[in-house]
Design a protein around this motif. Sequence first.
Motif, short mmCIF file in Angstrom:
data_model
loop_
_atom_site.label_atom_id
_atom_site.label_comp_id
_atom_site.label_asym_id
_atom_site.label_seq_id
_atom_site.Cartn_x
_atom_site.Cartn_y
_atom_site.Cartn_z
N ALA A 2 9.55 5.27 11.17
CA ALA A 2 8.25 4.97 10.58
C ALA A 2 8.47 4.18 9.30
O ALA A 2 9.45 4.40 8.58
CB ALA A 2 7.48 6.23 10.27
N VAL A 3 7.58 3.26 9.03
CA VAL A 3 7.57 2.52 7.76
C VAL A 3 6.34 2.97 7.01
O VAL A 3 5.22 2.72 7.43
CB VAL A 3 7.54 0.99 7.99
CG1 VAL A 3 7.52 0.27 6.65
CG2 VAL A 3 8.71 0.53 8.83
N LEU A 4 6.56 3.67 5.90
CA LEU A 4 5.45 4.13 5.08
C LEU A 4 5.02 3.01 4.14
O LEU A 4 5.86 2.21 3.70
CB LEU A 4 5.86 5.35 4.26
CG LEU A 4 6.30 6.57 5.06
CD1 LEU A 4 6.66 7.70 4.10
CD2 LEU A 4 5.23 7.01 6.03
N PRO A 5 3.73 2.95 3.81
CA PRO A 5 3.30 1.97 2.80
C PRO A 5 4.04 2.22 1.50
O PRO A 5 4.23 3.36 1.09
CB PRO A 5 1.81 2.25 2.65
CG PRO A 5 1.41 2.84 3.95
CD PRO A 5 2.59 3.66 4.38
N PHE A 6 4.47 1.15 0.86
CA PHE A 6 5.20 1.28 -0.39
C PHE A 6 4.26 1.79 -1.48
O PHE A 6 3.07 1.56 -1.45
CB PHE A 6 5.78 -0.07 -0.81
CG PHE A 6 6.86 -0.58 0.12
CD1 PHE A 6 7.23 0.11 1.26
CD2 PHE A 6 7.51 -1.75 -0.17
CE1 PHE A 6 8.23 -0.37 2.10
CE2 PHE A 6 8.51 -2.23 0.66
CZ PHE A 6 8.87 -1.55 1.78
N ARG A 7 4.81 2.51 -2.43
CA ARG A 7 4.03 2.97 -3.57
C ARG A 7 3.96 1.84 -4.59
O ARG A 7 4.94 1.14 -4.83
CB ARG A 7 4.67 4.21 -4.19
CG ARG A 7 4.54 5.43 -3.30
CD ARG A 7 5.25 6.64 -3.88
NE ARG A 7 6.66 6.43 -4.19
CZ ARG A 7 7.63 6.46 -3.28
NH1 ARG A 7 7.34 6.68 -2.02
NH2 ARG A 7 8.88 6.27 -3.63
N SER A 8 2.79 1.66 -5.16
CA SER A 8 2.57 0.59 -6.11
C SER A 8 2.59 1.12 -7.53
O SER A 8 1.88 2.07 -7.86
CB SER A 8 1.23 -0.08 -5.82
OG SER A 8 0.93 -1.04 -6.82
N HIS A 15 -1.78 -2.20 -4.86
CA HIS A 15 -1.99 -1.32 -3.70
C HIS A 15 -2.09 -2.12 -2.41
O HIS A 15 -1.43 -1.79 -1.42
CB HIS A 15 -3.25 -0.48 -3.90
CG HIS A 15 -3.54 0.45 -2.78
ND1 HIS A 15 -2.78 1.57 -2.53
CD2 HIS A 15 -4.48 0.41 -1.81
CE1 HIS A 15 -3.26 2.18 -1.46
NE2 HIS A 15 -4.29 1.50 -1.01
N GLY A 16 -2.85 -3.19 -2.41
CA GLY A 16 -2.98 -4.03 -1.23
C GLY A 16 -1.67 -4.72 -0.88
O GLY A 16 -1.32 -4.85 0.30
N ILE A 17 -0.94 -5.12 -1.90
CA ILE A 17 0.36 -5.76 -1.67
C ILE A 17 1.33 -4.76 -1.05
O ILE A 17 2.08 -5.08 -0.13
CB ILE A 17 0.92 -6.33 -2.99
CG1 ILE A 17 0.01 -7.46 -3.49
CG2 ILE A 17 2.35 -6.83 -2.81
CD1 ILE A 17 0.32 -7.91 -4.90
N ALA A 18 1.30 -3.52 -1.53
CA ALA A 18 2.19 -2.47 -1.01
C ALA A 18 1.92 -2.20 0.46
O ALA A 18 2.85 -2.05 1.26
CB ALA A 18 2.02 -1.20 -1.84
N PRO A 49 -1.19 11.74 -1.06
CA PRO A 49 0.18 11.86 -1.55
C PRO A 49 1.21 11.55 -0.46
O PRO A 49 1.01 11.85 0.70
CB PRO A 49 0.28 13.32 -1.99
CG PRO A 49 -0.80 14.03 -1.24
CD PRO A 49 -1.89 13.01 -0.99
N ALA A 50 2.30 10.93 -0.87
CA ALA A 50 3.36 10.55 0.07
C ALA A 50 3.99 11.78 0.72
O ALA A 50 4.48 11.70 1.83
CB ALA A 50 4.41 9.72 -0.63
N ALA A 51 4.00 12.91 0.03
CA ALA A 51 4.60 14.13 0.60
C ALA A 51 3.90 14.52 1.90
O ALA A 51 4.53 15.02 2.83
CB ALA A 51 4.52 15.27 -0.41
N ASP A 52 2.60 14.29 1.99
CA ASP A 52 1.86 14.57 3.21
C ASP A 52 2.36 13.69 4.35
O ASP A 52 2.50 14.12 5.47
CB ASP A 52 0.36 14.35 2.98
CG ASP A 52 -0.47 14.71 4.18
OD1 ASP A 52 -0.20 15.77 4.79
OD2 ASP A 52 -1.38 13.94 4.52
N ALA A 53 2.64 12.44 4.06
CA ALA A 53 3.17 11.53 5.07
C ALA A 53 4.54 11.98 5.54
O ALA A 53 4.85 11.92 6.73
CB ALA A 53 3.26 10.11 4.50
N MET A 54 5.37 12.46 4.63
CA MET A 54 6.70 12.95 5.01
C MET A 54 6.58 14.16 5.93
O MET A 54 7.35 14.30 6.88
CB MET A 54 7.51 13.31 3.76
CG MET A 54 7.80 12.11 2.87
SD MET A 54 8.73 10.83 3.70
CE MET A 54 10.35 11.49 3.54
#
Length: 77
Positions: A2-8, A15-18, A49-54
């Motif tokens: 999986a590729v997660l959206p980068f954090r900005s 945010h849109g760039i990420a 939060p990114a932790a939820d994605a993990m």
Amino acid sequence: MAVLPFRSLGVSAGHGIALGMAEEVSAALARFCAPRLIATATFWDGSGPAADAMARCRTYQLDYIIDGTIHVRDDDI
């Protein structure tokens, strides 16, 4: 995989760039037959939060997760 959206980090325009960066990485990896790639939106839309994605990635027992950050300051990325 999986590729997660980068954090900005920095201005809110980042945010849109990420999200776009994650889509570009996903598109480049999708050309290969292996490893199997799962759509970014399946895991995270960038709002929580990114932790939820993990945790979601662990549910799918993925072997690889690509994550990153970008820093936007004025016109510099």
